[in-house]
Design a protein around this motif. Structure first.
Motif, mmCIF file in Angstrom:
data_model
loop_
_atom_site.group_PDB
_atom_site.id
_atom_site.type_symbol
_atom_site.label_atom_id
_atom_site.label_comp_id
_atom_site.label_asym_id
_atom_site.label_seq_id
_atom_site.Cartn_x
_atom_site.Cartn_y
_atom_site.Cartn_z
ATOM 1 N N GLY A 80 0.805 -1.210 0.000
ATOM 2 C CA GLY A 80 0.000 0.000 0.000
ATOM 3 C C GLY A 80 0.838 1.259 0.000
ATOM 4 N N THR A 81 0.176 2.395 0.251
ATOM 5 C CA THR A 81 0.840 3.698 0.332
ATOM 6 C C THR A 81 0.245 4.440 1.525
ATOM 7 O OG1 THR A 81 -0.746 4.983 -0.970
ATOM 8 C CG2 THR A 81 0.950 3.785 -2.213
ATOM 9 N N PHE A 82 0.681 5.664 1.710
ATOM 10 C CA PHE A 82 0.090 6.537 2.727
ATOM 11 C C PHE A 82 -0.843 7.543 2.063
ATOM 12 C CE2 PHE A 82 4.195 5.523 5.005
ATOM 13 C CZ PHE A 82 3.603 4.656 5.907
ATOM 14 N N GLY A 83 -1.517 7.126 0.996
ATOM 15 C CA GLY A 83 -2.463 7.986 0.288
ATOM 16 C C GLY A 83 -1.918 8.563 -1.001
ATOM 17 N N GLY A 84 -0.610 8.397 -1.252
ATOM 18 C CA GLY A 84 0.002 8.868 -2.489
ATOM 19 C C GLY A 84 -0.003 7.795 -3.556
ATOM 20 N N ASN A 85 0.810 7.991 -4.601
ATOM 21 C CA ASN A 85 0.805 7.079 -5.742
ATOM 22 C C ASN A 85 1.802 5.945 -5.663
ATOM 23 O OD1 ASN A 85 -1.208 8.555 -7.016
ATOM 24 N ND2 ASN A 85 0.258 9.904 -8.017
ATOM 25 N N ASP A 86 2.876 6.078 -4.901
ATOM 26 C CA ASP A 86 3.960 5.104 -4.959
ATOM 27 C C ASP A 86 4.346 4.538 -3.599
ATOM 28 O OD1 ASP A 86 4.608 5.360 -7.785
ATOM 29 O OD2 ASP A 86 5.435 7.321 -7.292
ATOM 30 N N SER A 87 4.891 3.330 -3.648
ATOM 31 C CA SER A 87 5.585 2.747 -2.503
ATOM 32 C C SER A 87 6.609 1.760 -3.043
ATOM 33 C CB SER A 87 4.620 2.053 -1.539
ATOM 34 O OG SER A 87 3.942 0.982 -2.157
ATOM 35 N N ILE A 88 7.719 1.648 -2.339
ATOM 36 C CA ILE A 88 8.790 0.735 -2.734
ATOM 37 C C ILE A 88 9.288 0.015 -1.496
ATOM 38 C CG2 ILE A 88 11.139 0.577 -3.642
ATOM 39 C CD1 ILE A 88 10.487 2.941 -5.436
ATOM 40 N N ALA A 89 9.319 -1.313 -1.552
ATOM 41 C CA ALA A 89 9.893 -2.121 -0.477
ATOM 42 C C ALA A 89 11.374 -2.299 -0.776
ATOM 43 C CB ALA A 89 9.197 -3.473 -0.391
ATOM 44 N N VAL A 90 12.208 -2.142 0.249
ATOM 45 C CA VAL A 90 13.652 -2.142 0.054
ATOM 46 C C VAL A 90 14.332 -3.326 0.735
ATOM 47 C CG1 VAL A 90 15.754 -0.807 0.478
ATOM 48 C CG2 VAL A 90 13.662 0.353 -0.216
ATOM 49 N N ALA A 91 13.842 -3.755 1.893
ATOM 50 C CA ALA A 91 14.510 -4.826 2.631
ATOM 51 C C ALA A 91 13.497 -5.592 3.480
ATOM 52 C CB ALA A 91 15.611 -4.249 3.515
ATOM 53 N N ILE A 92 13.893 -6.826 3.839
ATOM 54 C CA ILE A 92 13.068 -7.684 4.694
ATOM 55 C C ILE A 92 14.003 -8.417 5.648
ATOM 56 C CG2 ILE A 92 13.081 -9.522 2.950
ATOM 57 C CD1 ILE A 92 10.220 -10.272 3.966
ATOM 58 N N ASN A 93 13.616 -8.509 6.910
ATOM 59 C CA ASN A 93 14.468 -9.213 7.871
ATOM 60 C C ASN A 93 13.984 -10.656 8.051
ATOM 61 O OD1 ASN A 93 12.300 -9.040 9.671
ATOM 62 N ND2 ASN A 93 13.310 -7.612 11.058
ATOM 63 N N THR A 94 14.657 -11.378 8.926
ATOM 64 C CA THR A 94 14.330 -12.778 9.162
ATOM 65 C C THR A 94 12.901 -12.964 9.655
ATOM 66 O OG1 THR A 94 16.642 -13.199 9.680
ATOM 67 C CG2 THR A 94 15.079 -14.846 10.410
ATOM 68 N N SER A 95 12.387 -12.010 10.418
ATOM 69 C CA SER A 95 11.024 -12.088 10.950
ATOM 70 C C SER A 95 9.957 -11.752 9.923
ATOM 71 C CB SER A 95 10.863 -11.124 12.128
ATOM 72 O OG SER A 95 11.811 -11.394 13.120
ATOM 73 N N GLY A 96 10.359 -11.322 8.729
ATOM 74 C CA GLY A 96 9.395 -10.953 7.700
ATOM 75 C C GLY A 96 8.941 -9.514 7.775
ATOM 76 N N GLN A 97 9.621 -8.699 8.582
ATOM 77 C CA GLN A 97 9.296 -7.272 8.644
ATOM 78 C C GLN A 97 9.921 -6.582 7.434
ATOM 79 O OE1 GLN A 97 10.988 -6.737 12.562
ATOM 80 N NE2 GLN A 97 8.940 -6.278 13.348
ATOM 81 N N VAL A 98 9.133 -5.737 6.785
ATOM 82 C CA VAL A 98 9.544 -5.090 5.551
ATOM 83 C C VAL A 98 9.674 -3.596 5.779
ATOM 84 C CG1 VAL A 98 8.871 -4.649 3.149
ATOM 85 C CG2 VAL A 98 8.275 -6.830 4.236
ATOM 86 N N ILE A 99 10.700 -3.001 5.177
ATOM 87 C CA ILE A 99 10.861 -1.550 5.231
ATOM 88 C C ILE A 99 10.993 -1.005 3.820
ATOM 89 C CG2 ILE A 99 11.807 -1.448 7.550
ATOM 90 C CD1 ILE A 99 14.142 -0.907 4.702
ATOM 91 N N GLY A 100 10.740 0.279 3.709
ATOM 92 C CA GLY A 100 10.861 0.956 2.432
ATOM 93 C C GLY A 100 10.352 2.374 2.588
#
Length: 171
Positions: A80-100
């Motif tokens: 998803g997004t925070f209401g804008g048009n774009d989002s990009i996932a950059v990394a994932i840890n062992t627990s499956g938490q995603v950042i971007g």
């Protein structure tokens, strides 16, 4: 990852001779096309040891909107997004938490953490308008960059719900 799997994208030619990006997974001496994650094009960015892949799909050709995704065992979850048009996932840890990072309605990017099916806006450094998350470890510490009141991008660490300017932590 530590299993020897690699993700990325490759260019494929469609029936009209146009090039398009498609996510792939290289594992055990073979390349697996992950498709477009349901979009028109796709890109795989990172993989954890459980084989969970993060990246993004393109909703339109060329300059189209991007949506962060998690791919595992044939299933795609759009972050998803925070209401804008774009989002990009950059990394994932062992627990499956995603950042971007994901766009606000005005287009400003904000660092996010996606965990347990929820997307959290990590905010910015004081006075900032944008932030980007680039890495997460297995202790849930996130690093990235944010502008501040002087508009310069600064490195940050986000831990225990607090974003800190790394420049202020170094003598």
């Amino acid at each position: 990852n530590n299993v020897g799997q690699v993700v990325g994208f490759r260019l494929v030619t469609d029936e009209h001779g146009q090039l398009h990006k498609r996510a792939y997974l290289y594992t055990t001496n073979r390349t697996i096309d992950l498709g477009t994650f349901g979009g028109k094009q796709s890109d795989a960015i990172a993989i954890n040891d459980a084989g969970e892949v993060v990246g993004h799909l393109y909703t339109q050709y060329h300059d189209g909107d991007k949506r962060a995704v998690i791919y595992h065992a044939g299933k795609v979850v759009e972050i998803g997004t925070f209401g804008g048009n774009d989002s990009i996932a950059v990394a994932i840890n062992t627990s499956g938490q995603v950042i971007g990072y994901a766009a606000l309605p005005g287009g400003e990017p904000r660092a996010f953490l996606f965990a347990h099916g929820k997307m959290k806006n990590l905010g910015t450094l004081p006075g900032g308008t944008q932030s980007f998350a680039y890495g997460i470890d297995d202790r849930d510490r996130i690093v990235g960059a944010s502008d501040a009141k002087d508009s310069a991008l600064r490195a940050f660490i986000y831990s225990d719900g607090v974003m800190q300017d790394l420049n202020k932590l170094i003598p």
